[in-house]
Enzyme design. Structure first.
Site, PDB file in Angstrom:
ATOM      1  N   HIS A 139       0.853  -1.193   0.000  1.00 23.97           N
ATOM      2  CA  HIS A 139       0.000   0.000   0.000  1.00 23.97           C
ATOM      3  C   HIS A 139       0.879   1.231   0.000  1.00 23.97           C
ATOM      4  O   HIS A 139       1.893   1.280   0.689  1.00 23.97           O
ATOM      5  CB  HIS A 139      -0.908  -0.015   1.237  1.00 23.97           C
ATOM      6  N   GLU A 169       2.794   0.724 -22.449  1.00 26.95           N
ATOM      7  CA  GLU A 169       3.164  -0.218 -21.396  1.00 26.95           C
ATOM      8  C   GLU A 169       2.001  -0.589 -20.454  1.00 26.95           C
ATOM      9  O   GLU A 169       1.968  -1.696 -19.913  1.00 26.95           O
ATOM     10  CB  GLU A 169       4.303   0.427 -20.587  1.00 26.95           C
ATOM     11  N   HIS A 210      -6.831   8.552  -1.246  1.00 25.06           N
ATOM     12  CA  HIS A 210      -5.933   8.068  -0.193  1.00 25.06           C
ATOM     13  C   HIS A 210      -4.677   7.442  -0.800  1.00 25.06           C
ATOM     14  O   HIS A 210      -3.565   7.836  -0.455  1.00 25.06           O
ATOM     15  CB  HIS A 210      -6.666   7.049   0.695  1.00 25.06           C
TER      16      HIS A 210
END
Ligand code: 2HA
Ligand code: ZN
Length: 274
Positions: A139, A169, A210
């Site tokens: 994370h 890509e 976040h």
């Protein structure tokens, strides 16, 4: 017994956290990593019968009983892992009750695992069902990915498609697309359950406003996924800021990539308008 500070899995954690910090993705205590280890490998460095202390996890991880993880610590800074792994990292084993972590090494200042352990362990369980080779959940708060969250719809199909368009890509690296969760309070079992549900379908999950979750069979795979999304988000922010975009990769060209790289089985066809 070998010196744990020389273990390849400690090296992997040191390198990943240092790289992520230097990319400016993981400010202060931002970000967390968990890496599932092989018992036999850990036994070369640690006495597996020596539990330093036990820490309740607050959720059920019955599917992972006996599994061992090296994990970043709550409140710990990625930038400090490299210099003091034994304070900033811990090695835990999920106890027989499924709700207790047995500390085998680390957090020597009395610390404990990341506040995002629910999202990590629940995601491990989800990914192992899809891919028994999965070992890493990562994370992070990558800068451009987050900047993009402010100006782009938080919709799985639209976000994935915009990133695919940014450079060739992207389709090669994440043909399976990106799951998106709306903004939610972090560190809870609820966000853990929601993340794991997405992880059944995606190797990448954006947490609205976040950060992002990535996974893989090793540190490079998880890092590489997040890095590629971040690069594409950077291109999006730079191109958008110029106020002028006149070229893109079309859906039929994206399909050419799918065919050239034999991605027919992994691509999210419903995210393309063919
Ligand atoms: O560990 O990134 O999501 C700090 C965080 C919380
Ligand atoms: Zn975070």
């Amino acid at each position: 017994m070998k010196d744990i500070l020389t273990a390849p899995f400690v090296e992997d954690m040191k390198r990943a956290t240092a790289n992520m910090y230097r990319q400016t993705w993981d400010e202060r205590n931002g970000g967390n990593i968990s890496f599932m280890l092989e018992e036999e490998k850990v036994a070369e460095y640690l006495d597996l019968n020596n539990v330093i202390r036990t820490i309740p996890t607050g959720f059920d991880a019955t599917g992972l009983i006996g599994k061992i993880f090296i994990v970043t610590g709550t409140g710990k800074y990625f930038k400090n892992v490299e210099v003091d792994p034994e304070t900033n990292l811990g090695i835990i084993r999920i106890a027989e009750d499924g709700t207790t972590a047995e500390l085998l090494w680390g957090w020597k200042d009395g610390g404990k695992f990341t506040s995002e352990l629910p999202a990590h362990l629940m995601s491990h369980m989800a990914r192992l069902k899809v891919n028994p080779e999965n070992r890493v959940i990562m994370h992070s708060h990558p800068t451009y990915t987050l900047a993009m969250n402010h100006i782009h719809e938080l919709d799985e199909k639209k976000l994935t498609h915009t990133l695919w368009e940014m450079c060739t890509e992207c389709m090669v690296v994440f043909p399976d697309g990106i799951g998106v969760l709306p903004w939610m309070v972090c560190g809870t079992n609820e966000i853990g359950i929601a993340t794991a549900k997405k992880m059944e379908e995606f190797r990448l999950v954006v947490w609205g406003l976040h950060g992002i979750y990535g996974c893989g069979k090793d540190m490079d795979e998880a890092f590489g996924l997040i890095e590629t999304v971040e690069k594409a988000a950077m291109l999006y922010m730079l191109a958008t800021a110029s106020g002028k975009r006149i070229n893109t990769i079309s859906d039929s060209q994206l399909w050419e990539i799918v065919e050239a790289f034999h991605l027919e089985d992994s691509v999210r066809r419903d995210f393309l308008d063919l």
